[in-house]
Scaffold this motif. Structure first.
Motif, PDB file in Angstrom:
ATOM      1  N   UNK A  15      -0.988   4.191  12.385  1.00 31.21           N
ATOM      2  CA  UNK A  15      -1.843   3.180  12.932  1.00 31.21           C
ATOM      3  C   UNK A  15      -3.346   3.334  12.341  1.00 31.21           C
ATOM      4  N   UNK A  16      -3.664   4.542  11.962  1.00 37.89           N
ATOM      5  CA  UNK A  16      -5.316   4.583  11.548  1.00 37.89           C
ATOM      6  C   UNK A  16      -5.400   4.406  10.132  1.00 37.89           C
TER       7      UNK A  16
ATOM      8  N   UNK B 250       3.525   6.180   2.269  1.00 35.98           N
ATOM      9  CA  UNK B 250       2.499   7.027   2.007  1.00 35.98           C
ATOM     10  C   UNK B 250       2.665   8.381   2.941  1.00 35.98           C
ATOM     11  N   UNK B 251       1.989   9.421   2.550  1.00 35.19           N
ATOM     12  CA  UNK B 251       1.932  10.570   3.184  1.00 35.19           C
ATOM     13  C   UNK B 251       1.101  10.400   4.701  1.00 35.19           C
ATOM     14  N   UNK B 252       2.006  10.808   5.761  1.00 33.28           N
ATOM     15  CA  UNK B 252       1.229  10.464   7.018  1.00 33.28           C
ATOM     16  C   UNK B 252       0.580  11.850   7.726  1.00 33.28           C
TER      17      UNK B 252
ATOM     18  N   UNK C 133       3.791  12.447  17.332  1.00 38.89           N
ATOM     19  CA  UNK C 133       2.634  11.619  17.744  1.00 38.89           C
ATOM     20  C   UNK C 133       1.808  11.571  16.646  1.00 38.89           C
ATOM     21  N   UNK C 134       1.651  12.647  16.055  1.00 35.51           N
ATOM     22  CA  UNK C 134       0.505  12.387  14.733  1.00 35.51           C
ATOM     23  C   UNK C 134       0.906  11.453  13.824  1.00 35.51           C
ATOM     24  N   UNK C 135       2.176  11.550  13.515  1.00 31.36           N
ATOM     25  CA  UNK C 135       2.787  10.718  12.359  1.00 31.36           C
ATOM     26  C   UNK C 135       2.524   9.249  12.683  1.00 31.36           C
ATOM     27  N   UNK C 136       2.615   8.718  14.009  1.00 34.77           N
ATOM     28  CA  UNK C 136       2.275   7.397  14.726  1.00 34.77           C
ATOM     29  C   UNK C 136       1.009   7.105  14.591  1.00 34.77           C
ATOM     30  N   UNK C 137       0.422   8.102  14.919  1.00 30.84           N
ATOM     31  CA  UNK C 137      -1.212   7.858  14.902  1.00 30.84           C
ATOM     32  C   UNK C 137      -1.693   7.612  13.633  1.00 30.84           C
ATOM     33  N   UNK C 138      -1.189   8.499  12.570  1.00 40.41           N
ATOM     34  CA  UNK C 138      -1.639   8.321  11.134  1.00 40.41           C
ATOM     35  C   UNK C 138      -1.454   6.901  10.533  1.00 40.41           C
TER      36      UNK C 138
END
Length: 260
Positions: free
Chosen positions: A246-247, A174-176, A239-244
């Motif tokens: 995870x979330x 999916x798109x992160x 960082x945002x991709x990893x957060x996305x």
């Protein structure tokens, strides 16, 4: 004397229109239409072309309304009383729609902003290391992926880029992240998409081989080490991709800064 058309010369089937003069702005569209009618009355004319100063909005608007398409801009081409200006080149081919929705969209396609679209892949292994690529053309590392070709979907382009770079077909999740990239090092602005490549199976990690043309080496690094290899704006994107991931959501960024 108020003229009814613009002067033009015909050479090799091209009608070359002189769009100079001090005509009133409200007459410019009519002048262009009358000139097109006169030029195309010659069956040998296949193409009408002209150029105007890039900052001459009234003349450019008249050309747009008549169906002329922008074909290019010559930078600092003309000398004026106010200094050098860019020269915008326009053309209309016999058979091009000159009015209606098709004409409007065809013209707008040549004059509206065209942003590059870039697709990258967040790929990790079972130990949580991130796949980053060392390129042959810049010092900072990148995620797998690259710039899309004309008419190519972000997912299809990403699969193609990874296969070209690493000789391996990957699964696109999916798109992160959606990130707007500000102009940088001569590039105009762009939009970057990061898709989830999920965890690559341990046996497949060694299958990723750099093409040695654009990609010098493939590195699997702990998150903070991977981030440290990237340009500042790309660090926030990773960082945002990893957060996305995870979330379980998609995040919007501008120049690597999280907006929503």
């Amino acid at each position: 004397m108020i003229r009814e058309s613009l002067p033009f010369v015909v050479a090799d089937g091209n009608a070359i229109i002189d769009f100079g003069g001090d005509d009133a702005p409200e007459r410019l569209h009519l002048l262009v239409l009358n000139t097109c009618r006169l030029a195309l009355a010659d069956d040998g004319v296949r193409r009408l072309e002209t150029s105007v100063a890039a900052d001459d909005r009234p003349r450019r608007r008249a050309l747009h309304r008549a169906g002329f398409r922008l074909e290019g801009v010559s930078r600092d081409r003309w000398i004026t009383a106010d200094g050098r200006v860019d020269q915008a080149w326009y053309a209309l081919l016999r058979g091009d729609p000159a009015d209606g929705r098709e004409a409007f969209t065809a013209v707008m396609n040549t004059v509206t902003a065209r942003k590059r679209v870039i697709s990258h892949l967040l790929l990790t292994d079972s130990a949580g290391r991130v796949c980053v690529l060392e390129t042959t053309f810049k010092p900072d590392f990148e995620l797998p992926g690259g710039i899309l070709e004309v008419g190519e979907s972000p997912r299809v382009g990403l699969v193609r880029e990874v296969e070209e770079e690493l000789s391996h077909a990957v699964s696109i999740g999916r798109l992160l992240v959606v990130d707007w990239l500000a102009p940088y090092l001569g590039w105009e602005d762009a939009v970057e998409l990061i898709f989830d490549g999920r965890d690559l199976a341990d046996h497949a990690v060694e299958l990723l081989r750099p093409d040695l043309r654009e990609i010098r080496a493939v590195h699997w690094l702990p998150v903070e080490d991977a981030i440290a290899t990237m340009a500042p704006f790309a660090q926030g994107r990773l960082r945002a991709a990893l957060d996305a991931r995870e979330e379980g959501r998609t995040l919007y960024l501008e120049a690597g800064e999280r907006i929503s």
